[in-house]
Design an enzyme around this catalytic site. Structure first.
Site, mmCIF file in Angstrom:
data_model
loop_
_atom_site.group_PDB
_atom_site.id
_atom_site.type_symbol
_atom_site.label_atom_id
_atom_site.label_comp_id
_atom_site.label_asym_id
_atom_site.label_seq_id
_atom_site.Cartn_x
_atom_site.Cartn_y
_atom_site.Cartn_z
ATOM 1 N N HIS A 190 -36.585 39.557 20.984
ATOM 2 C CA HIS A 190 -37.432 38.827 21.938
ATOM 3 C C HIS A 190 -36.793 38.835 23.327
ATOM 4 O O HIS A 190 -37.441 39.174 24.326
ATOM 5 C CB HIS A 190 -37.630 37.392 21.441
ATOM 6 C CG HIS A 190 -38.398 36.509 22.376
ATOM 7 N ND1 HIS A 190 -39.694 36.103 22.122
ATOM 8 C CD2 HIS A 190 -38.066 35.926 23.566
ATOM 9 C CE1 HIS A 190 -40.125 35.333 23.098
ATOM 10 N NE2 HIS A 190 -39.143 35.202 23.989
ATOM 11 N N GLU A 191 -35.524 38.468 23.395
ATOM 12 C CA GLU A 191 -34.841 38.400 24.687
ATOM 13 C C GLU A 191 -34.586 39.790 25.251
ATOM 14 O O GLU A 191 -34.694 40.003 26.467
ATOM 15 C CB GLU A 191 -33.516 37.631 24.542
ATOM 16 C CG GLU A 191 -33.678 36.172 24.145
ATOM 17 C CD GLU A 191 -34.567 35.395 25.107
ATOM 18 O OE1 GLU A 191 -34.526 35.672 26.328
ATOM 19 O OE2 GLU A 191 -35.316 34.524 24.651
ATOM 20 N N HIS B 135 -37.667 40.923 27.013
ATOM 21 C CA HIS B 135 -37.761 40.377 28.372
ATOM 22 C C HIS B 135 -36.933 41.220 29.345
ATOM 23 O O HIS B 135 -37.413 41.630 30.407
ATOM 24 C CB HIS B 135 -37.229 38.941 28.413
ATOM 25 C CG HIS B 135 -38.160 37.914 27.858
ATOM 26 N ND1 HIS B 135 -39.486 37.843 28.202
ATOM 27 C CD2 HIS B 135 -37.935 36.870 26.997
ATOM 28 C CE1 HIS B 135 -40.060 36.831 27.571
ATOM 29 N NE2 HIS B 135 -39.137 36.226 26.829
#
Length: 225
Positions: A34-35, A38
């Site tokens: 997820h990170e 980003h």
């Protein structure tokens, strides 16, 4: 979505172990992705801040937040250490912020779909074999899918500092946009109060179930469930 606390209080230790393992999978695999998503999106849009900070990595240690990790294990909803970005490096400030924010929840939905696919496949095998081990592994993937979808839904809420608030920046007029983020800290405090008081449980559960039905539709169709 089954809570770890409710699983323990019910005395179902097998279920509790499966919940712990599936959430460990999310913490050490899905949240880093997820990170990373980003950071990768920001990098592709011209911002190398995350890369310079060593955050374009699958290493969970680079992304974990202690409080957010504990929340994942206990409640199924939490957060990692936010990836640093410098929106001034984007060619289009608002578009860059929105796309970077959307990349995280999108990755969770993709991983939720993959987990749901394995769950449906294993459920099909279990229905034809009756193998209890297959059933337990299938439950692991079901909970992994559920937590991933919950993370996506939670992060898509249009409330600062969640990803949904950054995506909302695309549609808000300039004056409303500035006013919205002026009260970010206050809104964040209200968010945590609402989360821990249970006010958000029903809307999050409703949206999670809705998205779970959507991502499970194709796998269930393939395996005839």
């Amino acid at each position: 979505m089954t809570s770890l606390i409710s699983a323990i209080l019910s005395g179902n230790l097998i279920l509790a172990v499966i919940v712990i393992l599936s959430r460990a999978f999310v913490v050490f695999v899905c949240m880093p992705v997820h990170e990373l998503s980003h950071g990768w999106a920001a990098y592709k849009l011209g911002d190398d801040t995350a890369k310079a900070a060593g955050r374009l990595s699958f290493n969970p240690i680079a992304h974990l937040n202690p409080v957010g990790t504990i929340m994942i294990f206990l409640f199924g909803i939490g957060y990692a250490q936010p990836v640093p970005i410098n929106p001034l490096k984007f060619k289009d400030y608002r578009k860059g912020v929105a796309l970077t924010a959307a990349a995280g929840p999108f990755s969770n939905l993709v991983m939720g779909f993959i987990s749901a696919f394995f769950y449906s496949m294993l459920q099909f095998i279990y229905n034809n074999s009756g193998n209890s081990v297959i059933n337990l592994v299938g439950m692991f993937f079901y909970f992994a899918a559920s937590v991933n979808v919950s993370l996506a839904v939670f992060n898509l809420l249009p409330i600062p500092p969640l990803d949904g608030s950054r995506i909302l920046a695309v549609v808000l007029p300039d004056r409303a946009y500035e006013k919205y983020f002026r009260y970010e800290r206050i809104i964040m405090i209200v968010l945590f109060i609402a989360l821990f008081s249970g006010i958000l449980n029903k809307p999050i559960s409703f949206l999670t179930n809705l998205f779970m039905n959507i991502i499970c539709f194709i796998p269930n169709l393939i395996f005839g469930l």
